[in-house]
Design a protein around this motif. Structure first.
Motif, short mmCIF file in Angstrom:
data_model
loop_
_atom_site.label_atom_id
_atom_site.label_comp_id
_atom_site.label_asym_id
_atom_site.label_seq_id
_atom_site.Cartn_x
_atom_site.Cartn_y
_atom_site.Cartn_z
N SER A 12 12.89 8.74 -38.48
CA SER A 12 12.99 10.08 -39.09
C SER A 12 14.20 10.26 -40.00
CB SER A 12 12.99 11.18 -38.02
OG SER A 12 11.84 11.04 -37.20
N HIS A 71 5.36 1.76 -44.71
CA HIS A 71 4.88 2.95 -45.41
C HIS A 71 6.05 3.60 -46.14
CE1 HIS A 71 6.47 4.49 -41.69
NE2 HIS A 71 6.15 5.74 -41.93
N ASP A 75 12.50 7.37 -44.05
CA ASP A 75 13.27 6.54 -43.11
C ASP A 75 12.94 5.05 -43.26
OD1 ASP A 75 10.82 7.65 -42.11
OD2 ASP A 75 11.28 6.95 -40.10
N HIS A 76 11.97 4.72 -44.12
CA HIS A 76 11.58 3.31 -44.30
C HIS A 76 11.90 2.77 -45.68
CE1 HIS A 76 9.49 3.21 -40.41
NE2 HIS A 76 9.51 4.52 -40.61
N ASP A 175 5.73 2.72 -36.77
CA ASP A 175 5.28 4.11 -36.62
C ASP A 175 3.81 4.06 -36.21
OD1 ASP A 175 7.53 3.98 -38.45
OD2 ASP A 175 7.24 6.12 -38.80
N HIS A 219 3.63 9.77 -33.99
CA HIS A 219 4.37 8.79 -33.19
C HIS A 219 3.82 8.67 -31.77
CE1 HIS A 219 7.10 8.09 -36.43
NE2 HIS A 219 7.18 9.40 -36.60
N HIS A 241 12.49 2.62 -33.32
CA HIS A 241 12.24 3.89 -34.02
C HIS A 241 12.57 5.06 -33.08
CE1 HIS A 241 10.02 6.77 -36.62
NE2 HIS A 241 10.07 5.85 -37.56
ZN ZN Z 1 9.37 6.27 -39.46
#
Ligand code: ZN
Ligand code: ZN
Length: 276
Positions: A12, A71, A75-76, A175, A219, A241
């Protein structure tokens, strides 16, 4: 042998402070290194910046690496514009990520995410060279690695990866939307990624109580992550995560309750390297 290093383990948004200092506050980024091969970077969250600092301190040559991105959520990918090695002449980064819902390429989606007015420059203003590839349910040939991607339930196009090299295997599912009713069904694609792996790195964002309130947020619980590992006979599971509000004490307690699962389960922590 594969060395797997956690550079960012949060989901997040990044977090900091004494309550999260032990497990770390950077978002998703794991580096996989096999001898004689280019490094594989699993996601490009804020942890990527620390991989980059270490790389510049230890490598005499420009970056030549591969990124496998699950994705496009912030946060990625948020570490990419702050990834110092890509600012050097001669640097090269080959990036794999999911084709978008409207059919547009992963490359165009990243270019649209990193440009003015949300960032001062665009990707093409960086000195290194990018090469992008779209994936969905794909087989990916890179160097000596055997890699597959499979679509994973989340919010928006999202994939997980299975990486094999020299008899060692890793599944990376950062995720993962648990079924809304909290059940433990394993999608076929997820089973293909995880079956018999040496190490499963899996979303474990919520407690059971939190999931009851946030069942549609994309999630899952730590219990679901362990259930996926058991159902697919993974040898080890890294809970990953972590919610940015999860404290070190709470993560320590998660490890204790997972020890009875009959499979090695540990809580992913920044800076830790696992050899497979
Ligand atoms: Zn994430
Ligand atoms: Zn996400």
């Amino acid at each position: 042998m594969l060395n797997v290093t956690f550079h960012g383990v949060r989901g997040s948004t990044p977090c900091h402070g004494p309550e999260t200092a032990k497990y770390g506050g950077n978002t998703s980024c794991v580096a996989v290194q096999a001898e004689g091969q280019r490094p594989l970077l699993l996601d490009m969250g804020t942890g990527l910046r620390y991989f980059g600092k270490n790389f510049l301190a230890t490598s005499p040559t420009p970056l030549d690496a591969v990124a496998l991105v699950t994705h496009l959520h912030w946060d990625h990918i948020q570490g990419l514009p702050f990834f110092a090695p890509i600012l050097q002449d001669g640097a090269r980064l080959e990036v794999f990520g999911p084709v978008q819902e409207d059919g547009s390429s992963f490359a165009s989606a990243v270019q649209n995410a990193i440009k003015q007015p949300t960032f001062p420059v665009g990707l093409h203003d960086l000195r290194g060279k990018f090469q992008f590839h779209d994936v969905a349910d794909s087989v990916i040939s890179i160097d000596g690695y055997q890699i597959i991607s499979r679509l994973v339930p989340h919010i928006g196009p999202t994939v997980g990866y299975r990486i094999e090299f020299g008899g060692a295997s890793i599944a990376y599912i950062s995720d993962h939307q648990q079924p809304y009713d909290g059940s433990f069904a394993v999608p076929d694609g997820v089973r293909e990624l995880v079956e018999g792996v040496d190490l499963l790195i899996h979303d474990a964002q919520y407690t059971m109580e939190e999931f009851a309130d946030k069942a549609h947020w994309g999630h899952c619980t730590a219990e679901f992550a362990v259930g996926i590992g058991l159902a697919c006979r993974a040898k080890r599971v890294a809970l990953y995560h972590h919610d940015p509000d999860r404290t070190d004490d709470q993560l320590d307690a998660t490890r204790a309750c997972s020890a009875s699962a009959g499979m090695e389960v540990f809580v992913a922590r920044e800076g830790v390297t696992i050899a497979l």
